[in-house]
Design a protein around this motif. Structure first.
Motif, PDB file in Angstrom:
ATOM      1  N   THR A   1       0.830  -1.201   0.000  1.00  0.00           N
ATOM      2  CA  THR A   1       0.000   0.000   0.000  1.00  0.00           C
ATOM      3  C   THR A   1       0.864   1.251   0.000  1.00  0.00           C
ATOM      4  OG1 THR A   1      -1.772  -1.149   1.184  1.00  0.00           O
ATOM      5  CG2 THR A   1      -1.799   1.254   1.244  1.00  0.00           C
ATOM      6  N   ASP A   2       1.894   1.260   0.842  1.00  0.00           N
ATOM      7  CA  ASP A   2       2.782   2.422   0.928  1.00  0.00           C
ATOM      8  C   ASP A   2       3.517   2.669  -0.387  1.00  0.00           C
ATOM      9  OD1 ASP A   2       1.999   2.672   3.534  1.00  0.00           O
ATOM     10  OD2 ASP A   2       3.799   1.740   4.383  1.00  0.00           O
ATOM     11  N   ALA A   3       3.799   1.603  -1.099  1.00  0.00           N
ATOM     12  CA  ALA A   3       4.525   1.738  -2.359  1.00  0.00           C
ATOM     13  C   ALA A   3       3.589   2.021  -3.534  1.00  0.00           C
ATOM     14  CB  ALA A   3       5.327   0.468  -2.636  1.00  0.00           C
ATOM     15  N   GLY A   4       2.277   2.070  -3.243  1.00  0.00           N
ATOM     16  CA  GLY A   4       1.323   2.320  -4.312  1.00  0.00           C
ATOM     17  C   GLY A   4       1.161   1.145  -5.262  1.00  0.00           C
ATOM     18  N   GLU A   5       1.471  -0.047  -4.777  1.00  0.00           N
ATOM     19  CA  GLU A   5       1.385  -1.236  -5.625  1.00  0.00           C
ATOM     20  C   GLU A   5       0.042  -1.940  -5.427  1.00  0.00           C
ATOM     21  OE1 GLU A   5       4.664  -3.510  -4.277  1.00  0.00           O
ATOM     22  OE2 GLU A   5       6.195  -2.233  -5.213  1.00  0.00           O
TER      23      GLU A   5
END
Length: 758
Positions: free
Chosen positions: A587-591
């Motif tokens: 989620t943090d990596a936008g994946e």
């Protein structure tokens, strides 16, 4: 700690039993109206007119429809049968069975639709009906004149010799004719469907009580000229199927056309009378058998001829002789064996697959034949079986029909069942009763069986890691009482370490699931279960990559502690990260969330097997047969959840017993069904049955990663033949060697009376 193999309570049960399940009839679609079908009261005739004028004027009626104004193409039969035997959605020109839909009424309420249906005047010129298979075989009267024959499907002789075996050298030969009577599936929830179109009429949402939502979607798309993506089929809770809901019915498909015609959502739920007379039936197979061998007990020859009633419109029921063929020699190594058959159309309700679908029919025949053979040579029926079994070292074994049994130990299953039943004590009790002239006759029946499970081709499993570290499992297998959600969660938990209560299982929605097969043929655990397992294992592999990055270690050094559901470096239990940490990293990596898919395909069918022992008592004064005890040893390979498996076996046993002792769908000579309610059709219930003794046995298969075989039908396949043999064993010493199913008190009493007066 391993999750698989534990007796985990079904997670579905609270919702189903106490919180309130949701069925199609429970839907509350905005502005929904109700449909009712007008049906033929004649088995065969020329449809000369349908007068709908009076019905249209009834209160609350939105429309009355016939084949002319609903204007839908005919439905084609399955590819393997005569393609000229098509079926109109609503009868056009001809009616072919009592209960065939002729018109449909749509009204504001179900009561209004039913009242208006009474005002539709149907004019039919009756013609002689074809009801009995021998009459259908002559071809003197044709159900489908355009086909020029009543033969819907022909199955030439198959066997080692390529034709009927030569019995000339047999020291002993036995023959018999068996009737596997027509049965109704009697699901607690009858057929039900609802349809809602988008405002522009380009998209259809359809709710179906079905075993195969994608099959319904594809049928609707084809019938209404839509792209499959424009049709969404949702299957809420389903109150039983047993094969009867495997193919969308014409009435269900018509509901979508009715909704489009009136511009409102339409809901239809059939009555119990409609379910019994207008829905599909099962079994309806007649058999002629001959078995031969030596006086020392070696079976060498077997011939089985099958005549299958397909009903008025051939469905999968017409193909059932091939399912009988798969296991027609049962558990036995028989050097010379053949099977042949035909499926014939008649002016009766269509026949489809019903729990076991052709395999119980095969086991009825071979197990009855073995008992007759053993009695003729004076050998105990258990010993006759043991002497002719395929040996454990003979697996994989290919039978005369070309079916390859994967694994088995038929002798061990027999021994376990006999030991649990205290077989020797039962025989001693039987001898004592007979010597003392006891009017209550005791019968002991054995049935050793093998059945093909896992009809292909494949099944879908998807698993996705949610943002909070829980899992979402999507399965192509549609559940209707089997315990799928519990079992698939157990499989996912075993592979990932995520607790069961943090795993959500979704099925039965074509918008959520890319594809689905038919939930039938005891295929779900081995195909859908293996798909979930392989998808879960792939998800773990993807998670290893994320865990390695988080822990700054090589992927090869990362291990998953499934007991804790965490990843750590091998040899160093700290630090460790969990599934929620991996989800947060994505989620943090936008994946996109981690997800894995498996479309699992098995190389061949698996073959479940086992042995049932039935103990029956018959009142010689009234003919009433009572099942006193049933011992069942069912081997379905590795069990995911023994508690769920036992439930499946128990339900299957009940339906097997029902065929032998109670249930039969009867037509008179004119094609009128003689049962229109559950008084006339005596569906089996708990008071008719004892508690069952279930004996565990697991012989894994190498054909899937779970080692699982099918369990949903084995109870039916084994119990029925065992009870049938027990009934005959109870009266055999009196000189009675045959009683047709169902062995009702009337039939048994007549057999006893005939002997007394001979």
């Amino acid at each position: 700690m391993s999750v698989l193999g534990n007796r985990v309570l079904r997670t579905e049960d609270p919702r189903m039993l106490t919180e309130g399940a949701r069925y199609v009839a429970d839907l509350r679609l905005g502005g929904a109206v109700r449909a009712c079908f007008v049906r033929s009261t004649v088995a065969r005739g020329r449809l000369t007119g349908v007068d709908t004028a009076d019905a249209r004027d009834q209160p609350g009626v939105l429309g009355v429809f016939t084949a002319a104004n609903l204007d839908l193409p005919d439905l084609k039969p399955i590819p393997v049968v005569d393609q000229r035997m098509t079926r109109p959605v609503l009868a056009r020109d001809t009616v072919r069975f009592v209960g065939e839909p002729v018109a449909a009424v749509v009204a504001e309420t179900a009561a209004a639709a039913l009242d208006a249906a009474e005002h539709v005047l149907v004019d039919i010129d009756p013609q002689p009906a074809v009801v009995a298979l021998p009459d259908a075989a002559t071809g003197d009267t044709l159900v489908h004149p355009g086909a020029g024959t009543n033969v819907a499907f022909d199955m030439p002789a198959v066997g080692h010799s390529g034709g009927p075996p030569d019995f000339t050298g047999c020291e002993v030969t036995v023959e018999a004719s068996l009737v596997n009577q027509r049965l109704a599936a009697v699901p607690l929830e009858p057929r039900s469907a609802a349809a809602e179109w988008s405002p522009d009429g380009t998209r259809l949402t359809f709710y179906a009580s079905t075993q195969a939502p994608h099959r319904v979607r594809d049928a609707l798309a084809s019938l209404y000229g839509l792209d499959k993506a424009a049709v969404r089929v949702v299957t809420p809770d389903v109150g039983g199927g047993f094969g009867a809901k495997g193919t969308p019915a014409p009435e269900e498909l018509a509901v979508a056309g009715l909704a489009r015609a009136v511009g409102r959502p339409v809901v239809w739920t059939e009555s119990r009378a409609e379910n019994l007379t207008s829905s599909v039936h099962g079994r309806a197979q007649r058999q002629r058998l001959r078995l031969g061998g030596s006086r020392t007990g070696r079976i060498t020859h077997y011939e089985l001829e099958v005549a299958q009633d397909a009903g008025a419109y051939p469905m999968i029921g017409a193909f059932l002789p091939t399912y009988t063929r798969k296991v027609f020699t049962g558990c036995y190594r028989i050097a010379n064996a053949s099977i042949s058959g035909q499926s014939l159309v008649t002016n009766t309700a269509p026949v489809t697959a019903y729990r076991g679908a052709g395999r119980p029919e095969a086991v009825y025949a071979i197990e009855r034949a073995v008992d007759l053979y053993a009695a003729t040579i004076g050998m105990d029926p258990a010993e006759a079986r043991r002497l002719n079994f395929v040996a454990p070292e003979g697996f994989p074994y290919t039978n005369p029909a070309g079916s390859t049994y994967d694994t088995g130990d038929f002798g061990e299953a027999l021994d376990r069942a006999l030991a649990a039943a205290r077989y020797d004590d039962l025989r001693a009790e039987q001898a004592s009763r007979r010597a003392g002239g006891d009017p209550t006759l005791l019968g002991i029946g054995i049935a050793s069986f093998v059945e093909s499970t896992s009809m292909g081709p494949s099944e879908l499993g998807e698993i996705e890691l949610a943002a909070d570290g829980s899992l979402v499992v999507r399965s192509g297998a549609t559940a209707f009482g089997q315990g799928h959600h519990t079992c698939w969660a157990m499989i996912a938990a075993e592979a990932t370490g995520v607790p069961l209560d943090r795993i959500k299982v979704i099925s039965g929605d074509t918008a959520e699931i890319a594809s689905s097969g038919l939930t039938a043929a005891s295929r779900s655990a081995q195909l859908a279960g293996s798909a979930v397992l392989t998808a879960a294992r792939h998800l773990v592999e993807l998670a290893w990559v994320q865990a390695a990055a988080c822990l700054e270690a090589a992927e090869a050094d990362i291990v998953l502690d499934t007991a804790a559901g965490t990843f750590h470096v091998a040899g160093s239990p700290q630090p460790r990260i969990g599934w929620a940490d991996i989800a947060a990293r994505a989620t943090d990596a936008g994946e996109a969330p981690l997800a894995a898919t498996s479309d699992f395909e098995q190389a061949d069918n698996t073959y479940a097997f086992g042995c049932h022992v039935a103990v029956v008592e018959i009142d010689s004064l009234t003919g009433e047969a009572t099942l006193r005890r049933l011992v069942a040893c069912d081997d379905a390979g590795t069990l995911i959840n023994p508690l769920v498996a036992e439930g499946q076996v128990q339900g299957g046993i009940a339906q097997g017993v029902a065929q032998v002792l109670l249930e039969e769908m009867v037509y008179d000579a004119d094609g009128n069904p003689m049962a229109t309610n559950l008084v006339d059709y005596p569906a089996i219930s708990a008071p008719d049955l004892p508690s069952f003794d279930l004996i565990p046995m697991e012989t894994p298969t190498p054909l899937n990663p779970l080692g699982a075989k099918g369990i949903g039908e084995s109870g039916t396949v084994g119990a029925g033949p065992a009870v049938l043999n027990a009934v005959h064993d109870a009266v055999a010493h009196l000189g009675i060697d045959h009683i047709d199913m169902p062995a009702t008190p009337r039939r048994i009493w007549h057999a006893l009376r005939k002997i007394r007066h001979s």
